[in-house]
Motif scaffolding. Sequence first.
Motif, short mmCIF file in Angstrom:
data_model
loop_
_atom_site.label_atom_id
_atom_site.label_comp_id
_atom_site.label_asym_id
_atom_site.label_seq_id
_atom_site.Cartn_x
_atom_site.Cartn_y
_atom_site.Cartn_z
N ILE A 55 0.84 -1.20 0.00
CA ILE A 55 0.00 0.00 0.00
C ILE A 55 0.87 1.25 0.00
CG2 ILE A 55 -1.71 1.34 1.30
CD1 ILE A 55 -2.74 -1.29 2.46
N ARG A 90 0.17 5.01 0.75
CA ARG A 90 -0.86 5.92 1.28
C ARG A 90 -0.62 7.33 0.73
NH1 ARG A 90 -3.76 5.12 6.31
NH2 ARG A 90 -4.38 7.27 6.11
N MET A 137 5.52 3.78 1.67
CA MET A 137 5.16 2.56 0.96
C MET A 137 5.31 1.45 2.00
SD MET A 137 4.78 0.86 -2.02
CE MET A 137 4.81 -0.90 -2.32
N LYS A 138 4.27 0.67 2.19
CA LYS A 138 4.33 -0.35 3.24
C LYS A 138 3.78 -1.67 2.72
CE LYS A 138 -0.14 1.17 5.00
NZ LYS A 138 -0.85 1.87 6.05
N SER A 139 4.05 -2.70 3.45
CA SER A 139 3.52 -4.00 3.04
C SER A 139 3.40 -4.89 4.25
CB SER A 139 4.46 -4.69 2.04
OG SER A 139 5.65 -5.07 2.67
N ASN A 140 2.52 -5.86 4.16
CA ASN A 140 2.64 -6.97 5.07
C ASN A 140 2.46 -8.27 4.30
OD1 ASN A 140 -0.26 -5.99 5.41
ND2 ASN A 140 -0.34 -8.06 6.22
N GLY A 141 3.37 -9.17 4.58
CA GLY A 141 3.36 -10.44 3.88
C GLY A 141 3.08 -11.56 4.87
N HIS A 146 10.05 7.57 3.29
CA HIS A 146 9.75 6.62 4.36
C HIS A 146 9.32 5.29 3.75
CE1 HIS A 146 9.09 10.70 5.73
NE2 HIS A 146 9.61 10.28 6.86
N TYR A 165 8.25 1.01 4.87
CA TYR A 165 7.87 0.11 5.95
C TYR A 165 7.71 -1.29 5.38
CZ TYR A 165 5.63 -1.62 10.16
OH TYR A 165 5.36 -2.32 11.29
N CYS A 166 8.03 -2.26 6.17
CA CYS A 166 7.82 -3.65 5.74
C CYS A 166 7.47 -4.50 6.97
CB CYS A 166 9.09 -4.19 5.08
SG CYS A 166 8.84 -5.84 4.37
N GLY A 167 6.40 -5.23 6.89
CA GLY A 167 5.99 -6.09 7.99
C GLY A 167 5.77 -7.51 7.50
N ALA A 168 5.95 -8.46 8.39
CA ALA A 168 5.76 -9.85 7.98
C ALA A 168 5.36 -10.71 9.17
CB ALA A 168 7.04 -10.41 7.37
N ALA A 202 5.69 11.98 14.42
CA ALA A 202 5.64 12.79 13.19
C ALA A 202 4.60 13.90 13.32
CB ALA A 202 5.31 11.88 12.01
N TYR A 228 3.01 -6.28 12.42
CA TYR A 228 3.40 -6.09 11.02
C TYR A 228 2.71 -4.89 10.36
CZ TYR A 228 -0.37 -9.53 11.27
OH TYR A 228 -1.51 -10.21 11.62
N TYR A 229 1.90 -4.17 11.10
CA TYR A 229 1.28 -2.95 10.57
C TYR A 229 1.99 -1.71 11.10
CZ TYR A 229 -2.72 -5.82 9.16
OH TYR A 229 -3.52 -6.76 8.58
N VAL A 230 1.85 -0.61 10.35
CA VAL A 230 2.43 0.65 10.84
C VAL A 230 1.61 1.16 12.03
CG1 VAL A 230 3.38 1.39 8.63
CG2 VAL A 230 1.07 2.03 9.22
N LYS A 246 -9.46 1.32 11.97
CA LYS A 246 -8.85 2.54 11.43
C LYS A 246 -7.76 2.12 10.45
CE LYS A 246 -6.56 6.84 12.83
NZ LYS A 246 -6.04 7.64 13.95
N GLY A 247 -7.53 2.94 9.44
CA GLY A 247 -6.37 2.77 8.56
C GLY A 247 -6.66 1.93 7.34
N GLN A 248 -5.64 1.80 6.52
CA GLN A 248 -5.71 1.00 5.31
C GLN A 248 -4.41 0.22 5.20
OE1 GLN A 248 -7.71 -0.10 3.24
NE2 GLN A 248 -7.17 0.17 1.10
N PRO A 249 -4.39 -1.11 5.38
CA PRO A 249 -5.55 -1.95 5.64
C PRO A 249 -6.11 -1.66 7.03
CG PRO A 249 -3.57 -3.23 5.95
CD PRO A 249 -3.14 -1.89 5.41
N MET A 250 -7.37 -1.98 7.17
CA MET A 250 -8.06 -1.71 8.44
C MET A 250 -7.36 -2.43 9.59
SD MET A 250 -11.17 -0.44 9.52
CE MET A 250 -12.46 -0.66 8.29
#
Lengths: 507, 525
Positions: free
Chosen positions: A38, A40, A55-59, B78, B80-83, B382, B401-403, B500-504
């Motif tokens: 995504i 935003r 730019m972010k992601s979750n895998g 910026h 971000y990466c989550g797993a 921020a 794994y989410y911001v 809230k947010g995207q993804p929710m």
Amino acid sequence: MRELVELKRFARAAAALVARDPEVGQFEIYCASSDLRIARLNFTSDIPCRGIEEMKSNGADGFQVRIAKRRNPREFGAAFESGDLTLDAVRAVLARAHRAAVIDPFFPGFAGGARAVRLAAAPGGDLARAGDAPIVAAAWSIVRGALGEFAHSEAARVSRPRLVVGGDLTVLHDRIALVSSNFSDVRGDESARFSSSVTALIESLDAKGTASAMGTRVAEMKRAAAHLGRDAVNRALTLAGGARPGSGTYRVVLGPQPVAEILNYMVIGSLTTGAFHAADSAYQGRFGAQVMDSRLSLADEPAMRAGAVRRRITCEGLPARRVALVRDGRLVGLLSNFYDTYRLQADEDRAEKLGPGADGAPFKPLSGYRLGEGGARSHEHAPASSGTNVVMKARGGVADAGLIRTVGDGLYIGRVWYTYPINGRRAGDFTCTVSGDSYLIRNGKLAEPLAPNALRINSNIDRVFRRVLAVGRRSHPAIVWGAPEAYYVPALAVNALEFSAVGDSLP
Amino acid sequence: MAKQDLFAGIEFLKAGGEELLAQFARSHRGVLYADLRFEAVFRRSAAATNGEPRHGGESETAGFGVSVHAERSGAIGHGYCGAEVGRVALERRKLTTAIRAALNRAFERARLNAREKSAALKHLGAAAHTLANGGLAPRPPIREEVAAVFRHDPRSLSPDAPKQLTLDASMAVRGLGREIAFNTVAAMSELRQEIFASTEGSLIAQGFAFSEGDCYVVAQAGSGGHQEIFDTIGQQRGFEALAEGYRDELLPSPDLRTFALQLANEARELACAPVLKPPDREVTVVTDPHFNALLAHEVVGHPSEADRALKMEAAYAGRSWFLRSIDDTEIGRSVGSPLVSACSDPTLYGYGHYRFDHEGTPGRRVMHIDRGVFSGFINSRATAAVLGLEPNGSARASEVYYVPLIRMSNTFFLPGESAPEKIIGEVDRGYYVVAHAIPSIAESRENFRISARRVYEIENGRIGRLYRSGSVIADSKRFFMNVDAVGNDLRLIAIPNCGKGQPMQVKRMSNGGPTMRSRAMLGGG
């Protein structure tokens, strides 16, 4: 992300291991791998911002094992594991599934069908292989387009225009592989899609415009990105100086987004076997009856060629097929997963819950999906009933201009927000606010724009879908925030909806 | 690292997480800041429907998220990466490899963003002057550990305990009779351990125990009336809070069986009650703590989130009625009667309690409304930088794994001095609105329609007839300005599902308040 071939290989190996457990009667191995990326959008002309928030992601990769015990086929358990697709992990998950088992007297086993499923070739899609660069570039293209368009407008000349550009560009790619003791083959599926929803607010003008797109190819994404920002700003510019009509009952045209939003939050959840079993469907006791205007039909179409959500098999391994929900206004079908199909069949109050028109209706389990946040197929979730591409079609449709002529004097509602079943799902009552893209209709033509957030709709789904004056000829794509489904719906002219005037002194 | 325990990943990263970040920062030119969050979660759950077992669950999961700020072509971007990594966390080498790969991916994203931002600045000139370099408000590095609080460790909970509890509760509800058309009761107890490390020298390990019970009941009466009710109890405690109840002054909850029976009896009573036919004029309403929890959540809490106020959520959750523009806010202005005060306070015990947010900032009480005057937002580093404020520790993600987004903690109206009986007793004609159901709020939260589970007539200071399908409709500021009594009966309610947010992201928190009296329109069915 794991390749489909790897998921299938692992599913086969896991199945062989689970099959050797003497306590297991039936089993199912479901593997999923997904990547949700995504960008935003966040531009504000008068507040420091990042343009693209990040730019972010979750895998997520993983698998779920579901078992039914040999000693009692109604005793079943499920457990999942993330990240580790090894036989050690299968052993650990199997032990957990045993511990989690419960005896559910209505557990029907797992979906089956001994014959191998022959599937058409996977939908082609370069989006599945796209790196981050084209996504970031496309997202910035939306921002640049919006700013460029705005810079040429009169609105940009004021000292504090308060332009806000928000939304996102989202790319979702998922793969699944599934094997079961009830199948003779390993079944797999893959899909990738993008969606983008852009909102432009010009707060100095109290104006809000939106634009959105969905698709499955990089070229589509780039084309959409080139115009979405411009479109949203242009719409906002035409909506400046909005009127604030008073409370009352109006004839209205509901554009595709409001129709999709009302379907998503108020109707689709009621069109499931689970809702009828739980006695909380808005259509309780009305299966087979006229629930919408006779010109309207509604279906879920997972194989729709132009659909953003492509599914070839369900998350229970069954071929994904079209489900007719409403035909010529009559309620003729329900979304269902395997458990809920059989649970409703065994419900002693089934006749009362469904109504007299349901005699013998089979409710095939064609809609069992395991979806996580963002609509990705997820190894962590149990199957639930969900739509894919929800398509509303209209017989005897007219052009959108014809809808407006039909209304004569009233309102065109292009966007609503926060639609909720205010008195519970079964009552069908809902409320929401008109949040943008909307106009007065005068003498059969669009007149002044409506100020955003100035009207609240207080109504009921029967009033929306049964008091139809005219239906739009074309189905338009529409995105609903947080919904896993893609909507393709026409605009509708509706006879009398109740509105109340709200908040006239705020942002 | 010990096998079969994902929580060992916490210990590994406590020892090596900072060095992992430092190596990354040293080897990647342009890195300005990076942080790493890792979390392991053990959860045991069960559900029963209509007095039959429906689900049992045991899961152990792990995941991480990394954030990178990098400079390129004179601009800062910026990424971000989550797993979700699950059992990968069992092996140091694999976990390290996965985190390094994610840092590289986040770094590339940050650089791509920086490049595009730089190009936009050149191409658009003054039109893009607000594309700032996105600094973070400073705060000193923190090194702390916080333990989870529980009597019964969720990891050692018998698999049968939640199954039996939900089954007993669901059977008891079914036993109430055929008016209960459907019921489902669910229970969950989990342990979360998380760690935060940053290139600025913070290293924080926190543990949380959550136990939550949900109940959904559909009741129908012979008259054709029907009522659906869903509600939740939750505590930051072990399973004992569901099995035995939890006696806390602010956030009390009964045991799950009692809770489910109370809810089912209420649904039964409501199914027989008439639908509210609302008067066509503003009336006096007395709202109870459960109803005010949702009011505090939707009309004070959400618009007090600085990301929403700064228009970052404009396309999703909306804006804020407390901030029109950066130099035209409600700060210091009257938004309610002097009896109205509201705050967010993560330091209190509640479902939204925590010591440090997911940016490593200590959480603290933030007053939103102080005796009727709007006084401030909850923020992230921020948004604090944009507003020129200190960060107040309100950035949190629902999963690792989410911001992190700016989130409520324990957000509530502060108590007054009146006894609730007195507040009702002073009303000649009005309505007593009890327990929230469903909200529908305008985009900036400037007005609302919130439905209630129960609405009673008040006549001559006495509670009278019960109605269902009632809701309170009001302009937010007008409603708060009209508050003329605030009770001394503050209660917090566990809110399990704030989106809230995207993804929710779906987050747990507490909201609440005391009994309050104001004026509003009512809606009916």
